[in-house]
Scaffold this motif. Structure first.
Motif, PDB file in Angstrom:
ATOM      1  N   GLU A   1     -12.741  -0.786  -5.272  1.00 33.57           N
ATOM      2  CA  GLU A   1     -11.045   0.425  -5.514  1.00 33.57           C
ATOM      3  C   GLU A   1     -11.520   0.673  -6.587  1.00 33.57           C
ATOM      4  OE1 GLU A   1      -6.569   0.063  -5.173  1.00 33.57           O
ATOM      5  OE2 GLU A   1      -7.863  -0.937  -3.744  1.00 33.57           O
TER       6      GLU A   1
ATOM      7  N   ALA B   1       0.750  -0.796   0.254  1.00 25.25           N
ATOM      8  CA  ALA B   1       0.063   0.001  -0.404  1.00 25.25           C
ATOM      9  C   ALA B   1       1.216   1.024  -0.169  1.00 25.25           C
ATOM     10  CB  ALA B   1      -1.113  -0.177   0.957  1.00 25.25           C
TER      11      ALA B   1
ATOM     12  N   GLU C   1      -0.970   8.353   3.432  1.00 29.26           N
ATOM     13  CA  GLU C   1      -2.084   7.677   2.455  1.00 29.26           C
ATOM     14  C   GLU C   1      -1.844   6.029   2.550  1.00 29.26           C
ATOM     15  OE1 GLU C   1      -4.214   9.362   0.834  1.00 29.26           O
ATOM     16  OE2 GLU C   1      -3.285  11.682   1.618  1.00 29.26           O
ATOM     17  N   ALA C   2      -1.175   5.391   3.290  1.00 26.56           N
ATOM     18  CA  ALA C   2      -1.469   3.735   2.821  1.00 26.56           C
ATOM     19  C   ALA C   2      -1.867   3.666   4.313  1.00 26.56           C
ATOM     20  CB  ALA C   2       0.207   3.434   3.060  1.00 26.56           C
TER      21      ALA C   2
ATOM     22  N   TYR D   1      -6.580   1.663   7.244  1.00 24.29           N
ATOM     23  CA  TYR D   1      -7.345   2.313   8.640  1.00 24.29           C
ATOM     24  C   TYR D   1      -6.340   2.431   9.487  1.00 24.29           C
ATOM     25  CZ  TYR D   1     -11.214   2.515   5.671  1.00 24.29           C
ATOM     26  OH  TYR D   1     -12.040   2.652   4.326  1.00 24.29           O
TER      27      TYR D   1
ATOM     28  N   LYS E   1      -4.429   5.270   5.395  1.00 24.56           N
ATOM     29  CA  LYS E   1      -5.595   6.113   5.460  1.00 24.56           C
ATOM     30  C   LYS E   1      -6.558   4.399   4.386  1.00 24.56           C
ATOM     31  CE  LYS E   1      -4.577  10.883   5.136  1.00 24.56           C
ATOM     32  NZ  LYS E   1      -5.133  11.426   3.545  1.00 24.56           N
ATOM     33  N   ARG E   2      -5.667   3.900   3.667  1.00 20.99           N
ATOM     34  CA  ARG E   2      -6.002   3.225   2.584  1.00 20.99           C
ATOM     35  C   ARG E   2      -6.950   1.875   4.135  1.00 20.99           C
ATOM     36  NH1 ARG E   2      -3.434   0.170  -2.429  1.00 20.99           N
ATOM     37  NH2 ARG E   2      -3.388   2.189  -3.694  1.00 20.99           N
TER      38      ARG E   2
ATOM     39  N   ARG F   1     -11.066  -4.658  -7.393  1.00 25.78           N
ATOM     40  CA  ARG F   1     -10.248  -3.597  -7.655  1.00 25.78           C
ATOM     41  C   ARG F   1     -10.645  -3.106  -9.152  1.00 25.78           C
ATOM     42  NH1 ARG F   1      -5.115  -6.568  -6.422  1.00 25.78           N
ATOM     43  NH2 ARG F   1      -5.977  -8.133  -7.302  1.00 25.78           N
TER      44      ARG F   1
ATOM     45  N   CYS G   1       0.495   4.028  -2.788  1.00 25.99           N
ATOM     46  CA  CYS G   1       0.236   5.554  -2.569  1.00 25.99           C
ATOM     47  C   CYS G   1       1.312   6.028  -2.655  1.00 25.99           C
ATOM     48  CB  CYS G   1      -0.633   5.222  -1.255  1.00 25.99           C
ATOM     49  SG  CYS G   1      -2.081   3.851  -0.415  1.00 25.99           S
TER      50      CYS G   1
END
Length: 293
Positions: free
Chosen positions: A123, A11, A20-21, A26, A23-24, A94, A15
């Motif tokens: 996604e 991730a 940002e990773a 959690y 956020k993806r 995805r 990202c």
């Protein structure tokens, strides 16, 4: 658990940052950073270059990335098989697609699918044909919705014929035509879409040896429509790209007609239940959308 650390590393690469990773996935930013550091300590190699300008892969990270991506993909497929066995309606689809499909099709399609199976997540990545092609081959996405190049490693099924339309200002001399031959466009300045998404149009122009005077070249359907509206010239765009701006200009089909072919594309045979449901339901949902327009 190592697979969690693999996901954190993957991730982060995709990202471009720990933030940002996180956020993806959690997680907190510090947790993602720590998991990647744990992998580096465990293996005794640096996976990422950490600079103020951003993160980049080290040679070791680049070499190991395909294997980590494959492990994560296999783990997703394993979960998919188990979900299929137990009848669980959950999973991740995805998608990689072009802007027009993301803007016009997916909001309606995904809304309906999420009502039918709320446990499935989606996604969506947006790119051009070459990028989506790479995403499929790298197993970054499960399904591509675009016009692919010929490639024996990809499975492509025709999904939609997107008709090309000649667009011109209102009360323009072209409005007298019900269908417009390409030769007529030689009399008017032409605004060329700079994207390479349609070889059919390019081939038609070459085959007919047309000498259409190109005044502007740009990328972006809305920009082209606004230039046409202002009387700068005429253009040709696929109908799907005109959805939001068609009231600004007039349009007619070509004579003979020409279409951009949009496909649903996969790399190999999908095994994830969520992906299979998406592929099964997509054509019917698009037909329903077309009838409601």
């Amino acid at each position: 658990m190592t697979i969690t650390k693999f996901r954190a590393f993957l991730a982060t690469v995709e990202c471009g940052s720990f933030t940002e990773a996180a956020k993806r996935l959690y997680y907190t930013q510090s947790a993602v950073s720590r998991m990647v550091s744990d992998l580096e300590s465990q293996w005794g190699v640096a996976l990422l270059n950490r600079k103020k300008t951003g993160l980049t892969l080290t040679p070791a990270g680049a070499a190991l990335l395909p294997y980590i991506r494959q492990i994560c993909s296999d783990e997703m497929r394993l979960n998919g098989v188990l979900q299929d066995m137990t009848g669980l309606k959950q999973g991740v689809v995805r998608l990689g697609t072009v802007t027009a499909v993301a803007n016009e099709w997916l909001p309606i399609v995904l809304k309906k699918l999420m009502q039918e199976a709320p446990g499935i997540e989606y996604e969506v990545l947006i790119g051009n044909g070459d990028v989506i092609d790479d995403w499929l081959k790298e197993d970054r996405i499960d399904v591509g919705l675009f016009t692919p190049k010929r490639d024996g490693n990809l499975n492509a099924e025709l999904l939609h014929l997107d008709e090309f339309r000649v667009i011109f200002p209102k009360e323009h001399p072209l409005s007298k035509y019900k269908k417009i031959p390409l030769r007529v466009l030689q009399d008017y300045p032409y605004i060329l879409h700079g994207a390479s998404w349609c070889k059919e149009l390019e081939n038609r122009l070459k085959h007919g040896k047309q000498r259409i005077p190109v005044r502007y070249t740009t990328v972006g359907a809305t920009s082209i429509v606004n230039l046409v509206k202002a009387g700068i010239g005429v253009s040709i765009l696929p109908e799907l790209l005109l959805e939001n701006d068609k009231a600004k200009v007039e349009s007619r089909p070509l004579d003979p007609p020409l279409y951009r072919k949009l496909f649903v594309v996969t790399h190999g045979t999908p095994t994830m239940p969520a992906v299979k449901v998406f592929l099964e339901r997509l054509p019917a949902l698009l037909k329903k959308r077309a009838k409601q327009r």
